[in-house]
Design a protein around this motif. Structure first.
Motif, PDB file in Angstrom:
ATOM      1  N   SER A 148       0.835  -1.198   0.000  1.00 36.99           N
ATOM      2  CA  SER A 148       0.000   0.000   0.000  1.00 36.99           C
ATOM      3  C   SER A 148       0.870   1.248   0.000  1.00 36.99           C
ATOM      4  O   SER A 148       2.020   1.224   0.441  1.00 36.99           O
ATOM      5  N   LEU A 149       0.315   2.329  -0.454  1.00 39.61           N
ATOM      6  CA  LEU A 149       1.029   3.601  -0.516  1.00 39.61           C
ATOM      7  C   LEU A 149       1.432   4.051   0.882  1.00 39.61           C
ATOM      8  O   LEU A 149       2.525   4.549   1.110  1.00 39.61           O
ATOM      9  N   GLU A 150       0.527   3.855   1.832  1.00 37.18           N
ATOM     10  CA  GLU A 150       0.785   4.265   3.206  1.00 37.18           C
ATOM     11  C   GLU A 150       2.026   3.565   3.752  1.00 37.18           C
ATOM     12  O   GLU A 150       2.864   4.170   4.394  1.00 37.18           O
ATOM     13  N   ARG A 151       2.101   2.283   3.496  1.00 39.98           N
ATOM     14  CA  ARG A 151       3.229   1.503   3.983  1.00 39.98           C
ATOM     15  C   ARG A 151       4.526   1.987   3.324  1.00 39.98           C
ATOM     16  O   ARG A 151       5.567   2.065   3.960  1.00 39.98           O
ATOM     17  N   ALA A 152       4.453   2.308   2.052  1.00 36.66           N
ATOM     18  CA  ALA A 152       5.626   2.804   1.331  1.00 36.66           C
ATOM     19  C   ALA A 152       6.093   4.125   1.937  1.00 36.66           C
ATOM     20  O   ALA A 152       7.290   4.350   2.126  1.00 36.66           O
ATOM     21  N   GLU A 153       5.135   4.999   2.251  1.00 37.07           N
ATOM     22  CA  GLU A 153       5.488   6.281   2.863  1.00 37.07           C
ATOM     23  C   GLU A 153       6.122   6.075   4.224  1.00 37.07           C
ATOM     24  O   GLU A 153       7.081   6.734   4.591  1.00 37.07           O
ATOM     25  N   GLU A 154       5.574   5.145   4.970  1.00 37.01           N
ATOM     26  CA  GLU A 154       6.086   4.820   6.301  1.00 37.01           C
ATOM     27  C   GLU A 154       7.541   4.367   6.200  1.00 37.01           C
ATOM     28  O   GLU A 154       8.387   4.772   6.975  1.00 37.01           O
ATOM     29  N   ALA A 155       7.806   3.537   5.201  1.00 37.89           N
ATOM     30  CA  ALA A 155       9.152   3.007   5.009  1.00 37.89           C
ATOM     31  C   ALA A 155      10.142   4.126   4.704  1.00 37.89           C
ATOM     32  O   ALA A 155      11.306   4.048   5.058  1.00 37.89           O
ATOM     33  N   TYR A 156       9.657   5.157   4.023  1.00 38.55           N
ATOM     34  CA  TYR A 156      10.565   6.237   3.629  1.00 38.55           C
ATOM     35  C   TYR A 156      10.774   7.284   4.723  1.00 38.55           C
ATOM     36  O   TYR A 156      11.699   8.055   4.664  1.00 38.55           O
ATOM     37  N   LYS A 157       9.904   7.260   5.709  1.00 38.79           N
ATOM     38  CA  LYS A 157       9.971   8.275   6.754  1.00 38.79           C
ATOM     39  C   LYS A 157      11.320   8.256   7.489  1.00 38.79           C
ATOM     40  O   LYS A 157      11.860   9.298   7.836  1.00 38.79           O
ATOM     41  N   GLY A 158      11.825   7.056   7.733  1.00 42.33           N
ATOM     42  CA  GLY A 158      13.077   6.942   8.483  1.00 42.33           C
ATOM     43  C   GLY A 158      14.313   7.171   7.638  1.00 42.33           C
ATOM     44  O   GLY A 158      15.423   7.006   8.102  1.00 42.33           O
ATOM     45  N   ARG A 159      14.128   7.542   6.392  1.00 39.57           N
ATOM     46  CA  ARG A 159      15.274   7.682   5.497  1.00 39.57           C
ATOM     47  C   ARG A 159      15.784   9.104   5.428  1.00 39.57           C
ATOM     48  O   ARG A 159      15.030  10.050   5.492  1.00 39.57           O
ATOM     49  N   ALA A 160      17.087   9.205   5.253  1.00 42.46           N
ATOM     50  CA  ALA A 160      17.719  10.516   5.173  1.00 42.46           C
ATOM     51  C   ALA A 160      17.603  11.068   3.759  1.00 42.46           C
ATOM     52  O   ALA A 160      17.318  10.342   2.818  1.00 42.46           O
ATOM     53  N   LYS A 161      17.851  12.355   3.627  1.00 34.89           N
ATOM     54  CA  LYS A 161      17.873  12.997   2.312  1.00 34.89           C
ATOM     55  C   LYS A 161      19.302  13.018   1.765  1.00 34.89           C
ATOM     56  O   LYS A 161      19.525  13.046   0.569  1.00 34.89           O
ATOM     57  N   ASN A 162      20.255  13.061   2.678  1.00 31.92           N
ATOM     58  CA  ASN A 162      21.667  13.071   2.289  1.00 31.92           C
ATOM     59  C   ASN A 162      22.468  12.202   3.237  1.00 31.92           C
ATOM     60  O   ASN A 162      22.175  12.146   4.427  1.00 31.92           O
ATOM     61  N   VAL A 163      23.479  11.560   2.689  1.00 28.79           N
ATOM     62  CA  VAL A 163      24.349  10.722   3.502  1.00 28.79           C
ATOM     63  C   VAL A 163      25.763  11.287   3.432  1.00 28.79           C
ATOM     64  O   VAL A 163      26.276  11.555   2.344  1.00 28.79           O
ATOM     65  N   VAL A 164      26.361  11.495   4.585  1.00 29.91           N
ATOM     66  CA  VAL A 164      27.742  11.993   4.644  1.00 29.91           C
ATOM     67  C   VAL A 164      28.579  10.995   5.424  1.00 29.91           C
ATOM     68  O   VAL A 164      28.180  10.546   6.496  1.00 29.91           O
ATOM     69  N   LEU A 165      29.727  10.651   4.875  1.00 30.76           N
ATOM     70  CA  LEU A 165      30.691   9.815   5.589  1.00 30.76           C
ATOM     71  C   LEU A 165      31.835  10.699   6.028  1.00 30.76           C
ATOM     72  O   LEU A 165      32.426  11.401   5.205  1.00 30.76           O
ATOM     73  N   GLN A 166      32.147  10.687   7.311  1.00 30.92           N
ATOM     74  CA  GLN A 166      33.256  11.493   7.805  1.00 30.92           C
ATOM     75  C   GLN A 166      34.420  10.560   8.144  1.00 30.92           C
ATOM     76  O   GLN A 166      34.331   9.773   9.084  1.00 30.92           O
ATOM     77  N   GLY A 188      19.440   5.742   2.459  1.00 36.89           N
ATOM     78  CA  GLY A 188      19.816   6.453   3.676  1.00 36.89           C
ATOM     79  C   GLY A 188      19.133   5.923   4.918  1.00 36.89           C
ATOM     80  O   GLY A 188      18.441   6.647   5.615  1.00 36.89           O
ATOM     81  N   THR A 189      19.346   4.652   5.202  1.00 33.34           N
ATOM     82  CA  THR A 189      18.667   4.022   6.338  1.00 33.34           C
ATOM     83  C   THR A 189      19.646   3.760   7.481  1.00 33.34           C
ATOM     84  O   THR A 189      20.860   3.646   7.263  1.00 33.34           O
ATOM     85  N   PRO A 190      19.118   3.622   8.700  1.00 35.38           N
ATOM     86  CA  PRO A 190      19.961   3.251   9.837  1.00 35.38           C
ATOM     87  C   PRO A 190      20.705   1.930   9.586  1.00 35.38           C
ATOM     88  O   PRO A 190      21.831   1.756  10.044  1.00 35.38           O
ATOM     89  N   GLN A 191      20.067   1.012   8.863  1.00 34.88           N
ATOM     90  CA  GLN A 191      20.710  -0.274   8.557  1.00 34.88           C
ATOM     91  C   GLN A 191      21.971  -0.055   7.727  1.00 34.88           C
ATOM     92  O   GLN A 191      23.013  -0.658   7.976  1.00 34.88           O
ATOM     93  N   MET A 192      21.860   0.804   6.699  1.00 32.26           N
ATOM     94  CA  MET A 192      23.008   1.102   5.851  1.00 32.26           C
ATOM     95  C   MET A 192      24.107   1.748   6.693  1.00 32.26           C
ATOM     96  O   MET A 192      25.272   1.367   6.628  1.00 32.26           O
ATOM     97  N   ALA A 193      23.709   2.724   7.515  1.00 34.34           N
ATOM     98  CA  ALA A 193      24.668   3.417   8.374  1.00 34.34           C
ATOM     99  C   ALA A 193      25.395   2.430   9.285  1.00 34.34           C
ATOM    100  O   ALA A 193      26.621   2.467   9.406  1.00 34.34           O
ATOM    101  N   ALA A 194      24.627   1.533   9.890  1.00 33.34           N
ATOM    102  CA  ALA A 194      25.214   0.558  10.815  1.00 33.34           C
ATOM    103  C   ALA A 194      26.219  -0.337  10.111  1.00 33.34           C
ATOM    104  O   ALA A 194      27.301  -0.619  10.641  1.00 33.34           O
ATOM    105  N   SER A 195      25.895  -0.767   8.899  1.00 30.66           N
ATOM    106  CA  SER A 195      26.801  -1.684   8.210  1.00 30.66           C
ATOM    107  C   SER A 195      28.072  -0.970   7.754  1.00 30.66           C
ATOM    108  O   SER A 195      29.149  -1.556   7.757  1.00 30.66           O
ATOM    109  N   VAL A 196      27.956   0.312   7.391  1.00 28.14           N
ATOM    110  CA  VAL A 196      29.155   1.079   7.028  1.00 28.14           C
ATOM    111  C   VAL A 196      29.988   1.383   8.280  1.00 28.14           C
ATOM    112  O   VAL A 196      31.207   1.238   8.281  1.00 28.14           O
ATOM    113  N   ASN A 197      29.316   1.755   9.356  1.00 26.22           N
ATOM    114  CA  ASN A 197      30.033   2.027  10.609  1.00 26.22           C
ATOM    115  C   ASN A 197      30.825   0.811  11.081  1.00 26.22           C
ATOM    116  O   ASN A 197      31.916   0.944  11.625  1.00 26.22           O
ATOM    117  N   ARG A 198      30.252  -0.372  10.851  1.00 26.79           N
ATOM    118  CA  ARG A 198      30.898  -1.619  11.249  1.00 26.79           C
ATOM    119  C   ARG A 198      32.254  -1.776  10.541  1.00 26.79           C
ATOM    120  O   ARG A 198      33.218  -2.250  11.131  1.00 26.79           O
TER     121      ARG A 198
END
Length: 94
Positions: A1-19, A73-83
């Motif tokens: 559903s569209l609602e579920r898709a929107e929900e999935a995108y809510k936690g996503r970033a607009k930009n990702v920066v690696l320092q 830009g998800t926390p999962q992606m961030a976690a795997s890169v941080n690892r």
């Protein structure tokens, strides 16, 4: 559903920066990073900020990825890169 898709995108970033501190980064880590980012393709532009705060060597350089290379830009992606680097290096910007 569209609602579920929107929900999935809510936690996503607009930009990702690696320092990253260049002197701390190995070729092996860069290789892992590349593999990892390819596995996490998405809609976020990504850039690397190289920072070095060593006294007498203070600098900051930026590496932007080509516009067509975007990641998820998800926390999962961030976690795997941080690892890879053994510490938090990913900044997710809303």
């Amino acid at each position: 559903s569209l609602e579920r898709a929107e929900e999935a995108y809510k936690g996503r970033a607009k930009n990702v920066v690696l320092q990253l501190v260049p002197s701390d980064v190995s070729v092996e880590q860069i290789r892992e990073l590349k593999k990892n980012l390819i596995q996490h393709r998405g809609k976020c532009p990504i850039k690397i900020e190289f920072v070095d705060h060593t006294p007498g060597r203070k600098f900051k350089a930026e590496l932007k990825f080509p516009g067509n290379f975007t990641v998820d830009g998800t926390p999962q992606m961030a976690a795997s890169v941080n690892r890879i680097f053994g510490k938090p290096v990913v900044v997710l910007k809303q």
